[in-house]
Each structure stands twice: as structure tokens, then as C-alpha cells.
Write a protein that holds these residues in place. Structure first.
Motif, PDB file in Angstrom:
ATOM      1  N   TRP A 145       2.090 -28.281  -7.880  1.00 46.23           N
ATOM      2  CA  TRP A 145       0.993 -27.362  -8.179  1.00 46.23           C
ATOM      3  C   TRP A 145       1.439 -25.921  -7.914  1.00 46.23           C
ATOM      4  O   TRP A 145       1.241 -25.032  -8.746  1.00 46.23           O
ATOM      5  CB  TRP A 145      -0.235 -27.712  -7.340  1.00 46.23           C
ATOM      6  CG  TRP A 145      -1.468 -26.952  -7.750  1.00 46.23           C
ATOM      7  CD1 TRP A 145      -2.336 -27.280  -8.756  1.00 46.23           C
ATOM      8  CD2 TRP A 145      -1.936 -25.722  -7.203  1.00 46.23           C
ATOM      9  NE1 TRP A 145      -3.312 -26.332  -8.855  1.00 46.23           N
ATOM     10  CE2 TRP A 145      -3.104 -25.358  -7.911  1.00 46.23           C
ATOM     11  CE3 TRP A 145      -1.489 -24.887  -6.178  1.00 46.23           C
ATOM     12  CZ2 TRP A 145      -3.833 -24.203  -7.636  1.00 46.23           C
ATOM     13  CZ3 TRP A 145      -2.212 -23.731  -5.893  1.00 46.23           C
ATOM     14  CH2 TRP A 145      -3.369 -23.395  -6.612  1.00 46.23           C
ATOM     15  N   TYR A 146       2.048 -25.690  -6.770  1.00 48.96           N
ATOM     16  CA  TYR A 146       2.541 -24.336  -6.452  1.00 48.96           C
ATOM     17  C   TYR A 146       3.534 -23.869  -7.524  1.00 48.96           C
ATOM     18  O   TYR A 146       3.497 -22.743  -7.988  1.00 48.96           O
ATOM     19  CB  TYR A 146       3.268 -24.294  -5.110  1.00 48.96           C
ATOM     20  CG  TYR A 146       2.427 -24.645  -3.909  1.00 48.96           C
ATOM     21  CD1 TYR A 146       1.115 -24.211  -3.798  1.00 48.96           C
ATOM     22  CD2 TYR A 146       2.967 -25.400  -2.873  1.00 48.96           C
ATOM     23  CE1 TYR A 146       0.353 -24.532  -2.689  1.00 48.96           C
ATOM     24  CE2 TYR A 146       2.216 -25.725  -1.755  1.00 48.96           C
ATOM     25  CZ  TYR A 146       0.908 -25.293  -1.677  1.00 48.96           C
ATOM     26  OH  TYR A 146       0.174 -25.609  -0.581  1.00 48.96           O
ATOM     27  N   GLY A 153       3.583 -42.283   8.353  1.00 47.89           N
ATOM     28  CA  GLY A 153       4.067 -41.019   7.794  1.00 47.89           C
ATOM     29  C   GLY A 153       2.978 -40.058   7.392  1.00 47.89           C
ATOM     30  O   GLY A 153       3.252 -38.902   7.082  1.00 47.89           O
ATOM     31  N   MET A 154       1.721 -40.517   7.405  1.00 46.20           N
ATOM     32  CA  MET A 154       0.647 -39.638   6.948  1.00 46.20           C
ATOM     33  C   MET A 154      -0.149 -39.113   8.134  1.00 46.20           C
ATOM     34  O   MET A 154      -0.523 -39.873   9.030  1.00 46.20           O
ATOM     35  CB  MET A 154      -0.288 -40.412   6.023  1.00 46.20           C
ATOM     36  CG  MET A 154      -1.466 -39.572   5.570  1.00 46.20           C
ATOM     37  SD  MET A 154      -2.397 -40.406   4.281  1.00 46.20           S
ATOM     38  CE  MET A 154      -2.677 -41.974   5.057  1.00 46.20           C
ATOM     39  N   ASN A 210      -5.521 -34.567  -3.462  1.00 42.12           N
ATOM     40  CA  ASN A 210      -5.528 -34.579  -1.998  1.00 42.12           C
ATOM     41  C   ASN A 210      -6.126 -33.348  -1.352  1.00 42.12           C
ATOM     42  O   ASN A 210      -6.156 -33.236  -0.146  1.00 42.12           O
ATOM     43  CB  ASN A 210      -4.095 -34.709  -1.466  1.00 42.12           C
ATOM     44  CG  ASN A 210      -3.396 -35.910  -2.027  1.00 42.12           C
ATOM     45  OD1 ASN A 210      -3.780 -37.029  -1.750  1.00 42.12           O
ATOM     46  ND2 ASN A 210      -2.384 -35.674  -2.851  1.00 42.12           N
ATOM     47  N   ARG A 211      -6.531 -32.362  -2.128  1.00 43.36           N
ATOM     48  CA  ARG A 211      -6.984 -31.118  -1.526  1.00 43.36           C
ATOM     49  C   ARG A 211      -8.366 -30.740  -1.984  1.00 43.36           C
ATOM     50  O   ARG A 211      -8.660 -30.731  -3.173  1.00 43.36           O
ATOM     51  CB  ARG A 211      -6.018 -29.988  -1.912  1.00 43.36           C
ATOM     52  CG  ARG A 211      -5.274 -29.426  -0.735  1.00 43.36           C
ATOM     53  CD  ARG A 211      -4.368 -28.338  -1.211  1.00 43.36           C
ATOM     54  NE  ARG A 211      -3.074 -28.481  -0.571  1.00 43.36           N
ATOM     55  CZ  ARG A 211      -2.723 -27.794   0.515  1.00 43.36           C
ATOM     56  NH1 ARG A 211      -3.555 -26.949   1.053  1.00 43.36           N
ATOM     57  NH2 ARG A 211      -1.535 -27.970   1.040  1.00 43.36           N
ATOM     58  N   LYS A 239       3.176 -42.796  -0.284  1.00 44.20           N
ATOM     59  CA  LYS A 239       1.966 -42.054  -0.612  1.00 44.20           C
ATOM     60  C   LYS A 239       2.043 -40.610  -0.130  1.00 44.20           C
ATOM     61  O   LYS A 239       1.667 -39.673  -0.838  1.00 44.20           O
ATOM     62  CB  LYS A 239       0.796 -42.749   0.079  1.00 44.20           C
ATOM     63  CG  LYS A 239      -0.404 -42.891  -0.771  1.00 44.20           C
ATOM     64  CD  LYS A 239      -1.419 -43.729  -0.038  1.00 44.20           C
ATOM     65  CE  LYS A 239      -2.453 -44.148  -1.035  1.00 44.20           C
ATOM     66  NZ  LYS A 239      -3.395 -45.077  -0.503  1.00 44.20           N
ATOM     67  N   VAL A 240       2.539 -40.457   1.099  1.00 48.85           N
ATOM     68  CA  VAL A 240       2.602 -39.105   1.672  1.00 48.85           C
ATOM     69  C   VAL A 240       3.578 -38.237   0.905  1.00 48.85           C
ATOM     70  O   VAL A 240       3.287 -37.076   0.576  1.00 48.85           O
ATOM     71  CB  VAL A 240       3.059 -39.155   3.139  1.00 48.85           C
ATOM     72  CG1 VAL A 240       3.009 -37.756   3.735  1.00 48.85           C
ATOM     73  CG2 VAL A 240       2.182 -40.075   3.934  1.00 48.85           C
ATOM     74  N   ALA A 296       3.111 -33.526  -4.975  1.00 53.78           N
ATOM     75  CA  ALA A 296       2.054 -33.102  -5.904  1.00 53.78           C
ATOM     76  C   ALA A 296       1.635 -31.670  -5.582  1.00 53.78           C
ATOM     77  O   ALA A 296       1.443 -30.839  -6.471  1.00 53.78           O
ATOM     78  CB  ALA A 296       0.854 -34.045  -5.805  1.00 53.78           C
ATOM     79  N   ASP A 297       1.514 -31.371  -4.291  1.00 53.97           N
ATOM     80  CA  ASP A 297       1.193 -30.010  -3.872  1.00 53.97           C
ATOM     81  C   ASP A 297       2.263 -29.029  -4.335  1.00 53.97           C
ATOM     82  O   ASP A 297       1.965 -27.974  -4.888  1.00 53.97           O
ATOM     83  CB  ASP A 297       1.101 -29.936  -2.341  1.00 53.97           C
ATOM     84  CG  ASP A 297      -0.332 -30.094  -1.870  1.00 53.97           C
ATOM     85  OD1 ASP A 297      -1.229 -30.162  -2.730  1.00 53.97           O
ATOM     86  OD2 ASP A 297      -0.533 -30.147  -0.645  1.00 53.97           O
ATOM     87  N   GLU A 317       4.826 -24.009   3.781  1.00 56.34           N
ATOM     88  CA  GLU A 317       5.396 -25.349   3.857  1.00 56.34           C
ATOM     89  C   GLU A 317       6.895 -25.331   3.579  1.00 56.34           C
ATOM     90  O   GLU A 317       7.625 -26.196   4.001  1.00 56.34           O
ATOM     91  CB  GLU A 317       4.718 -26.277   2.836  1.00 56.34           C
ATOM     92  CG  GLU A 317       3.247 -26.395   3.092  1.00 56.34           C
ATOM     93  CD  GLU A 317       2.760 -27.822   3.086  1.00 56.34           C
ATOM     94  OE1 GLU A 317       3.545 -28.725   2.765  1.00 56.34           O
ATOM     95  OE2 GLU A 317       1.582 -28.022   3.418  1.00 56.34           O
ATOM     96  N   ASN A 353      -6.673 -31.403  -7.715  1.00 51.50           N
ATOM     97  CA  ASN A 353      -5.630 -31.957  -6.850  1.00 51.50           C
ATOM     98  C   ASN A 353      -6.185 -33.176  -6.119  1.00 51.50           C
ATOM     99  O   ASN A 353      -7.257 -33.118  -5.529  1.00 51.50           O
ATOM    100  CB  ASN A 353      -5.186 -30.888  -5.838  1.00 51.50           C
ATOM    101  CG  ASN A 353      -4.035 -31.350  -4.969  1.00 51.50           C
ATOM    102  OD1 ASN A 353      -4.132 -32.387  -4.308  1.00 51.50           O
ATOM    103  ND2 ASN A 353      -2.953 -30.611  -4.965  1.00 51.50           N
ATOM    104  N   ALA A 395       2.103 -37.214  -2.290  1.00 52.57           N
ATOM    105  CA  ALA A 395       1.054 -36.211  -2.147  1.00 52.57           C
ATOM    106  C   ALA A 395       1.655 -34.834  -1.884  1.00 52.57           C
ATOM    107  O   ALA A 395       1.215 -33.829  -2.452  1.00 52.57           O
ATOM    108  CB  ALA A 395       0.109 -36.597  -1.014  1.00 52.57           C
ATOM    109  N   GLU A 397       2.371 -20.595   1.362  1.00 49.62           N
ATOM    110  CA  GLU A 397       1.649 -21.669   2.030  1.00 49.62           C
ATOM    111  C   GLU A 397       2.383 -22.204   3.250  1.00 49.62           C
ATOM    112  O   GLU A 397       1.965 -23.156   3.875  1.00 49.62           O
ATOM    113  CB  GLU A 397       1.364 -22.815   1.049  1.00 49.62           C
ATOM    114  CG  GLU A 397       0.344 -22.470  -0.024  1.00 49.62           C
ATOM    115  CD  GLU A 397      -1.059 -22.221   0.536  1.00 49.62           C
ATOM    116  OE1 GLU A 397      -1.439 -22.872   1.515  1.00 49.62           O
ATOM    117  OE2 GLU A 397      -1.766 -21.358  -0.018  1.00 49.62           O
TER     118      GLU A 397
END
Lengths: 283, 699
Positions: B330-331, A133-134, A69-70, B319-320, B326-327, B407, A67, B323, B405
Motif C-alpha cells: 500500500w505504501y 508471530g502476530m 488489516n487497518r 498470515k503476519v 500488504a501494508d 516500519e 486494507n 499482512a 510510518e
């Protein structure tokens, strides 16, 4: 800005602000908050200002390095200042300028995030700081540590260094981060991420870990009775990391999870009580 | 007359905490003006994330002088032997906020009294305001507070500046170690620590606007809405409207700019709500759909930065979102490696409620209750299997990575549905998993699938009976398990589906089931029945039925909800009609006469004396037969018509027959007759409980 320069720049910035520059603590921990400088520093009534980079381990966050980012091992840069100066937000924002983020060109937000660490019985109010935003930092005014109301109030600033670096270097994968001009982050850490993910999720021997947890807990208690608070606290850190490993292994049910956290929190309370009576009793 | 500005500068206050504080400041100021006899020509109170402000125009510079004239206790009570003031006199002074030197002696025909008779000088408004501010700040109604410095004043976040102006003058004060000044601060992007001078209250808003702060919330909101409307979108793209999000975003920025952005197209593979909740819940951005209603890979965010640099800022937002998606991806991929059913065993690790067991226990009960309902509805095997499958899987998503998780917790049910579909479950089951949480709120719709409806009722019955059964009955203000909403859902679904089952039986069954898991209170069954009674009343009120119509059906409330609604509607339709009103009045007489009576003798026709009596009874027997048919067909319009027709015999009876006659045997027999009539009427409704105005021509 290279990753190592990022750490150096933040260190320089905060030592110019009068912080004691500390080195990473030599034990596994889930967040910079667990560093004794923060735990005891915030608990104490004496003024504190320290800054340090701290490698952190969160076994559950491993993704076999895949991943972007992780990571299960990553770096935080941590600042603790007590009492917090009136212009602490500005001082923080200037640290962003120091690492090349021009405030004028970005959307910086302080977004409500009430921080809590149930394992060490600590909480505070504050924000996650958003850069376009991050989330790049956590900003907290500690109110309690180990269940004790603290005063004066400490400000804790935590920078997530990989995210920040990815932003500054404009890369979309931690592996592509430049550690320096000739080494990539991924070259240093990708193989470790793969191996540790395998260890955290599959290979770690759970019966050993269960035993270790109990032993560390026992040792922590024993040291408290001997009034050795710092070594006792180290054993609490061992407990915490062992618990994180057990959780990653998926062998702790939700009910048990709460019970384990409560056991660590009880240790934290006992260590804190011993610390306060040994070092702060004159107040 | 002067203008007044109070600006409280804070480090960023959480969005949800702003409005209540604005309201508080406003009402506190209004009541101050009232209690001090002051006035203003215009008042503005509003907020940004970093400030609250109050602007009042044309406030008098001082209070009017006040003539105080009050008579106190008698002189001999007010002073003791030594000539000192007694506690009675001191109490009088305290009550009137006066001092001993204000006292005088007033002589009346009743004797001598101490008195107050003087002119109270009006106070300077600035001094009144100063006191008010000292009192105001520590009492601002933040729901979660912290301390930050030696003042130990607890507020939502640290107070950092006070801009307090009386025209051009600073009202000097210090609170929480902050000194008042004529300095404010503009948008953060304008640079650090750059104070801006506010020359007068009148210029406050424009000075802030020059420094990229739209301080008035309503204006800021309007700006956001207009920008969203005007943003040029290509190819028929449309913003998905979200009023709640507009409100939230308004409280997150000081100088809004709407910016168009996009995420990587590959994430459109994810179920839509995972994407939209990432965009709107986490990032507070607006999702965009294509012309055909499909989600697009673009979104809009409201920047608080300098519009000149929106392109730089956009890159960060994109970007955020990438990302986070992307998480999520994955889940999703991890979770769907196995069928949803594989998660069911893990439910035993999630506590539902400490005394009611785990989610696995709950799932077991939901299955049983589902089976009970299926039996009642006489469903065929296929439909029953679908419902039971839905029951088995309905909670499984709680232990998936996606929800575990934390979220996407708001997507419970939705995730279950998506995974069920991915795992090849029948549509009815997948949709049922999603729908079993319905209605999720007061305005949410009801389950469309039969499985969803049955499992929704089963799940909610388990929660309501379980929580109330262990004694945690919701009160007016606390209902942590949202049992009211759950029970409302049950009665709504039953009504919507037209299920003619007796809710009391379902309650009984559920409580019996729960006894295998926990100890229930002795009053559990009654408590749950009472609770559902109120919920049925609530449902009838929602249908705009009058409260007395609802009262008249109280004795039937849980037996058959769809039928109850039909009755209530029929009664409501008749209630204005003259002959129906006459019937109600007649029936009230029937009801009142026998109200006190407890023991009734069996009716004997042989004791009838008058033809009105005989007729009343013979017509009753006919009525009974006809009502049997109406009840069987649930034809309450007809039934009420029959009652009305019968009413004439009641009226004639009362005109001709004296019920409370001297012969006790006759009287008892007449009571018995009236009792039979009452019982007959109660089969339809207790119309004696209807409130009617006596008809004019009866007077």
C-alpha cells in the motif's frame, strides 16, 4: 468465536478475576489507555482492577476500508491491575485459553516493547505478545504517568480485538469477521471506514480544528483552575483527538507536531497535578 | 565438595540485555571464588529469555581456616587514659574486619603494640554464596530497568523465581519478595504454572531439556544452525545466511524448531529489501532465495512451540508476513503515484539538527558542496547534472509513506533508489541516492557511481562541519551523529577515487556555506581540521602503515590524500633498507641541529669554506630539480632514492665540517644551508620522525 462473544468472554474472564467491569468511555480516544480509569487509576496510589472494551480512533490509519488489516476505528480490550499479581503473565495466558487459544498448540512470545505515550507523558516496560508471530496484545508495567513516577506499579493489558478475532475465526480480512451469527463486521463498519477516511484525510475543516484545539486547551486550563479535574481531562481528550485529525489532514509539520504533543503533555501534567493534590494529598 | 546451582527466573528479558548480564554473573562469581579462596571444577553460566543460570561443580563446603596475624598501633596510642579504644585502634580493627575481643598485646623490642593473632574460622560456602546473591541481583547490569513491587528493586523485567541449590539442599533466602526454592519452570507451551522440581544441580540441564528448554545458549544456537542446515528445501532454494539473526533468535526462544513457510507470491513485486527487512527485522525469520539468487516467496521461522503443532503455528506466521507486506505494498503504491521529486518540498518539515535547520536546508547545502566538488573534478555538464540531481533527491525518501510510518527506517536510501527507478530517473541517479549513505558501517563498501561518491562526500562534509562547527565535537565515548564514521567515509572515498583535492579547502568552503544557516564557534575550522587529521591517520593505519611513517607525513595530511598514501607506502617500503636508515640518521642530525633555531639568515655561497659545504649545496640544487620532476609525477620511490643518494653528501659534510663553529657568521650560514636541506626533504616527508635503530656497524 464471534466478535461479540470475544468481548463477552474477556469481560467474563476478567470479572471472575475480580476486576470492576467498566463500559467504554463516551469520548473519542486513540487508545484504551486514555480512558480515565487507566489515566487516573494508574496515577493514584490506591489499588485498581478494571476491565473494559474501548472503541478507539486513529484517523491516520484509515484506508477507506480497503486494507484488510487497518482501520481508523477499532476495538481494544483493556485491563488495568494494580498492584500486579506475581502470576500476571499466567493469568493473561489463561484469558487466551478462555477465548479458545490453546497455549500448548501455539508459539506464544513476549517480545520486548517499551511502551510510551508522549501525549500523556506515560511510559512503561513490557512486551507485545506474539501469537504465532502476530502481535495480539500489549503488556506494560507502567512506570510514569503524566511525568509522575507511579507507585504501586500498574499492569496494563491491551488486546487488539480485530486481530485476535481474525486469528480465531481464521479470516484474512476484517470485513469477513463474524460479529455474530448473522452479521459481518464489514456490514457494520465498512461504510463508516469509507466515510471517515474521506473525512479524516480530506473533508475535515482544518481551520475549525485549529480553533477547536486552542479552545479545548483553554477550557482545560480554566477547569483546572476551578479544580474540576475530570471535566478538565475530557477537554484534554478533545485536544488529543483534534490533534490526531489535524495530523491525518497532513497540516501539521514535524516540528509543529512535537510542539502540539508537548502542549497536550503539559495539560496532562497539570490535570495530574490537580488530581493528586485534590484526591491523594493525604499520603 | 558440593555442586551449586543458581537460577534466576524472570519474565521475558529483552534479547539484547541477556549477554552482558551473563558475563557479569560469571565474572562476579569467579572473583568471589578468588577473593574467598574457594574453588570449583567446572563452571557454566548461560541464559534463556526467561532465566539466567550458573552451575558450579565441586565447590568446597567451607573456606579454609585463616591464621590472622597483624600488628597494630602502639598500646599507648590504642587506649586512652580511661582504657577505652581510641579511633586509631578502631580504625585498625575496621581495616582488618576484626572485633575488640580479637585483640591481644604483642611485645616487641620497640615496645608494646595491640595486635591480632587468632584463627579465623572459615565460613560456610553457602553463607558466602547467600551474601553474594543478595548483592548480585540488585546490581545486574541491565541498561533499562523498571520496578514492579514493593521491593522497588529495579531490573529489566520482574524476577519471578529463584532456584538455588547446594547439592540437594535449597539455600534459603528471599529477595524482591521471591523465596528461593528447588522449583524451576519449563517451556510456556507445556501449560500454565507447572512447576518442575530440580533435585540437584547435576540434573538441572537434563530436567529442563525434558521440559522443552535448552538452557545452554551455545547448545541452543548450535541446534538452530543445524536445523537450518538440515531443513530440506526444494528446487535449489537456499536460506540467505544471516549470522546476526541467528544470534538474536537464539535469545528469543527456549526450544527452537525451524519451520518452512511461504507468503503470497504477488508480494514479490515489491523491492527485495522491503520484503527481507519485513521478514528478518520485524518477524525475525530467515529469507530464502532461489538458485539464481532471486528472492523466493518462502521463509523460515524458528518456533518456540511444540514441534507437533508446527503446522498450526506456521499459518499464523504466514498470515503476519502477508499482512505486513500488504501494508508495504500500500505504501509503495501510494508513494509511487508521484515522482520522487514531489517529496522534496516536504523535507522542510523534517529537522536535521535544531541549529542546522531542516533536511531541506541540508539538501540545499549538499547541492552546493556537490557543485563545488564537480567544479574541482572538472566534470562535464552531463556528469555534473547527474550529480546535482542525485543531491536534490538524496533525502527525499525520508518523507515518503514507506519511511514515514517508521516500519522501514533502515531502508533509507534504498527506498529512494527504488522510487527513483520507478519514476524513471537515470540509473546513475537512483544508484547514487542509495550509495550516498555509504559506507554505512566499518565493513560496508564504497559508492560505485561517481554521483554516489560525490554526494556521499558532500552529505558527510555537511554533517561533520555542521555538527563540529556548532561545537558538538565527538568525544571518545559519545558520537551521537556518528561523525567519525562519516569523516572516515569521506577520506575513504577520496582515497578510493584518487581525488587529488585539498581537504582543507573543502572544509573551508563547507564552513563558509554553513555560516549562512547558523552561528559557528570561533574555533570551528581548526576543530574540523583536527578531526579530519585524525581520520586521515586512521585511514593510513587501516592500510597497515606504521605510526611513525604516518607521523612523518603529518604536515601534509589534508593536502592530497591519494598522494599521501603513495608517499607513505614508498617510505614503508624503504624503511628497512640500510642506506635509507643511514639517511634517516643523517637527516635527524640536520633536523636536530637547527631545531632550536628560529631566525635564519639568507644563505651566502661566498661564505662556504670547505669543499664538503660547497658540494652539499650544489648537489642540493641538482636534487631540487630532480625532486620537482618526481613530485610532478608523484614518483616517491624515485624521490626517496634521490634523497638516499644525496645522503652521502650529508654524511661527508658532518664528517668534515663543524657546524657549531665559533665564528657566528659562518655558523649562521651553515644553519641556513641545513634549513634549506630540511625544507627540501619536507617536500617528500619529515623522515626525522621515523624511528630507526642505529645500525650495528656504526657502533
Amino acid at each position: 468465536m464471534n466478535f461479540q462473544d470475544l468481548i463477552l468472554t474477556l469481560q467474563n474472564y476478567w470479572l471472575e478475576q475480580g476486576c470492576n467491569l467498566m463500559q467504554p468511555y463516551d469520548m473519542e480516544m486513540g487508545a484504551g489507555t486514555f480512558h480515565p480509569s487507566t489515566f487516573f487509576g494508574a496515577l493514584s496510589a490506591k489499588p485498581v482492577s478494571v476491565a473494559y472494551a474501548q472503541p478507539c480512533r486513529r484517523p491516520k490509519d484509515g484506508r477507506y476500508g480497503e486494507n484488510p488489516n487497518r482501520l481508523q476505528h477499532y476495538y481494544q480490550f483493556q485491563v488495568i491491575i494494580k498492584p500486579g499479581p506475581n502470576n500476571i503473565q499466567d493469568i493473561y495466558l489463561k484469558s487466551l485459553e478462555a477465548i479458545g487459544i490453546e497455549i500448548a498448540k501455539h508459539d506464544i512470545r513476549f517480545v520486548e516493547d517499551d511502551w510510551e505515550s508522549p501525549t500523556i507523558g506515560a511510559w512503561g516496560l513490557g512486551w507485545e505478545v506474539w501469537l504465532d508471530g502476530m502481535e495480539i496484545s500489549q503488556f506494560t508495567y507502567f512506570q510514569q504517568v503524566a511525568g509522575f513516577d507511579v507507585f504501586p506499579i500498574s499492569v496494563e493489558l491491551t488486546y487488539g480485538l480485530e486481530r485476535l478475532a481474525m486469528y480465531i475465526q481464521d479470516v484474512d480480512d476484517y470485513r469477513k469477521l463474524r460479529w455474530n451469527n448473522h452479521t459481518l463486521y464489514g456490514e457494520l463498519f465498512f461504510p463508516r471506514e469509507v466515510e471517515y477516511s474521506e473525512y479524516n484525510f480530506n473533508a475535515a475543516e482544518t481551520s475549525l480544528l485549529f480553533d477547536l484545539f486552542a479552545d479545548y486547551e483553554k477550557e482545560c486550563r480554566k477547569l483546572i483552575t476551578k479544580n474540576l479535574v475530570y471535566p478538565a481531562y475530557d477537554n484534554l481528550l478533545h485536544c488529543s483527538h483534534t490533534f490526531n485529525l489535524l495530523e491525518a489532514r497532513g497540516v501539521i509539520s514535524v516540528t509543529e507536531r512535537a510542539a502540539y504533543i508537548s502542549r497536550i503533555r503539559t495539560l496532562a501534567k497539570e490535570v495530574a497535578t490537580a488530581y493528586l493534590s485534590k484526591y491523594e494529598s493525604q499520603k | 565438595m558440593s555442586d551449586f546451582l543458581l537460577e534466576l527466573g524472570f519474565e521475558e528479558i529483552p534479547a539484547s540485555q541477556l549477554q552482558p548480564v551473563v558475563e557479569y554473573i560469571k565474572s562476579s562469581f569467579i572473583s568471589l571464588m578468588k577473593s574467598t579462596g574457594l574453588s570449583y571444577s567446572a563452571l557454566k553460566v548461560s541464559s534463556t529469555p526467561r532465566r539466567f543460570f550458573l552451575l558450579a561443580a565441586s565447590v568446597p563446603d567451607k573456606q579454609e581456616d585463616l591464621q590472622v596475624k597483624k600488628i597494630g598501633p602502639a598500646k599507648n596510642i590504642a587506649y586512652d587514659d580511661k582504657g577505652n579504644l581510641t579511633s586509631a585502634a578502631l580504625g585498625f580493627l575496621k581495616k582488618n574486619k576484626s572485633n575488640p575481643e580479637d585483640l591481644s598485646i604483642e611485645t616487641t623490642d620497640k615496645g608494646e603494640f595491640i595486635a591480632l593473632n587468632y584463627t579465623q574460622k572459615g565460613k560456610a560456602t553457602t553463607s558466602i554464596l547467600k551474601d553474594w546473591i543478595f548483592d548480585l541481583i540488585p546490581h545486574l547490569p541491565f541498561t533499562k530497568t523498571m520496578i514492579w513491587n514493593e521491593s522497588r528493586i529495579a531490573l529489566s523485567r520482574p524476577l519471578r523465581w529463584l532456584c538455588i541449590l547446594w547439592n540437594e539442599e535449597i539455600i534459603p533466602l528471599e529477595i524482591a519478595s521471591v523465596k528461593s526454592n528447588n522449583i524451576s519452570y519449563g517451556n510456556r507451551y507445556l501449560g500454565l504454572n507447572k512447576p518442575i522440581k530440580v533435585d540437584s544441580p547435576a540434573e538441572y540441564l537434563s530436567i529442563l531439556q525434558e521440559n522443552s528448554v535448552l538452557a545452554e545458549r551455545e547448545y541452543r544456537k548450535k541446534t538452530i544452525v543445524e536445523q537450518l542446515d538440515k531443513l530440506p528445501l526444494e528446487n535449489g532454494l537456499q536460506i540467505i545466511p544471516d549470522k546476526q539473526l541467528v544470534e538474536t533468535v537464539t535469545d528469543l526462544v527456549e526450544y527452537p524448531t525451524a519451520v518452512f513457510a511461504a507468503f503470497e507470491e504477488k508480494y514479490l513485486f515489491l523491492p527485495e529489501k522491503i520484503i527481507t527487512s519485513t521478514i528478518s527485522q520485524n518477524q525475525k525469520c530467515f529469507s530464502i532465495q532461489k538458485k539464481e539468487g532471486e528472492l523466493s516467496n518462502s521463509f523460515i521461522f524458528i518456533s518456540n512451540g511444540d514441534p507437533v503443532y508446527s503446522d498450526i503455528i506456521r499459518k499464523g506466521y504466514e498470515k503476519v508476513v502477508d499482512a505486513r507486506l500488504a501494508d508495504a505494498l500500500w505504501y509503495f503504491e501510494e508513494d509511487t503515484k508521484q515522482p520522487l521529486e514531489a517529496f522534496v518540498p516536504q523535507l522542510k518539515e523534517v529537522i536535521f539538527q535544531s541549529r542546522l535547520g531542516t533536511m531541506a536546508d541540508k539538501t540545499q547545502r549538499i547541492k552546493k558542496i556537490t557543485e563545488y566538488i564537480c567544479g574541482f573534478l572538472k566534470l562535464d555538464n552531463h556528469q555534473k547534472e547527474l550529480a546535482l540531481r542525485t543531491a536534490l533527491l538524496c533525502k527525499a525518501d525520508l518523507v515518503t509513506n514507506m519511511l514515514g510510518e517508521k516500519e522501514f527506517t533502515k531502508l533509507q536510501g534504498y527506498i529512494g533508489k527504488q522510487y527513483a527507478l520507478a519514476g524513471g530517473e537515470p540509473y546513475e541517479v537512483a544508484e547514487g541516492i542509495y550509495e550516498h549513505y555509504m559506507p554505512r558501517g566499518p565493513n560496508d563498501s564504497l559508492p560505485q557511481t561517481l554521483s554516489g561518491a560525490i554526494v556521499a562526500v558532500a552529505d558527510k562534509m555537511d554533517s561533520v562541519c555542521g555538527i563540529i562547527g556548532i561545537g558538538l565535537i565527538p568525544t571518545g565515548s559519545t558520537d551521537p551523529f556518528a561523525l567519525r564514521r562519516a569523516a572516515n567515509g569521506v577520506v575513504q572515498i577520496i582515497a578510493d577515487r584518487g581525488w587529488h583535492f585539498n581537504l582543507s579547502h573543502l572544509i573551508h568552503y563547507t564552513l563558509e556555506l554553513l555560516k549562512n544557516y547558523t552561528q559557528l564557534t570561533p574555533t570551528a575550522e581548526q576543530d574540523v581540521q583536527d578531526f579530519f587529521h585524525q581520520r586521515v591517520e586512521w585511514l593510513l593505519k587501516q592500510l597497515k602503515l606504521d605510526y611513525d611513517v604516518i607521523d612523518s607525513l603529518e604536515h601534509l595530511a589534508l593536502s592530497d590524500i591519494p598522494d599521501l598514501i603513495k608517499r607513505a607506502k614508498a617510505l614503508q617500503a624503504y624503511r628497512g633498507e640500510e642506506d635509507f636508515i643511514r639517511l634517516v640518521i643523517g637527516f635527524k642530525r640536520v633536523s636536530n641541529i637547527i631545531n632550536e633555531e628560529k631566525d635564519f639568515v639568507p644563505l651566502q655561497e661566498s661564505l662556504f669554506q670547505q669543499k664538503e659545504e660547497e658540494l652539499l649545496y650544489s648537489e642540493l640544487l641538482k636534487l631540487r630539480k630532480k625532486l620537482d620532476r618526481c613530485l610532478k609525477e608523484s614518483d616517491y620511490k624515485d624521490a626517496i632514492r634521490l634523497l638516499i643518494d644525496y645522503g652521502i653528501f650529508i654524511d661527508n659534510f658532518f664528517d668534515a665540517v663543524l657546524v657549531n663553529c665559533d665564528e657566528s657568521e659562518l655558523r649562521a650560514n651553515r644553519y641556513a644551508l641545513l634549513k634549506e636541506i630540511k625544507n627540501e626533504f619536507l617536500r617528500i616527508a619529515d623522515i626525522s620522525r621515523l624511528v630507526v635503530e642505529a645500525n650495528k656497524n656504526e657502533n
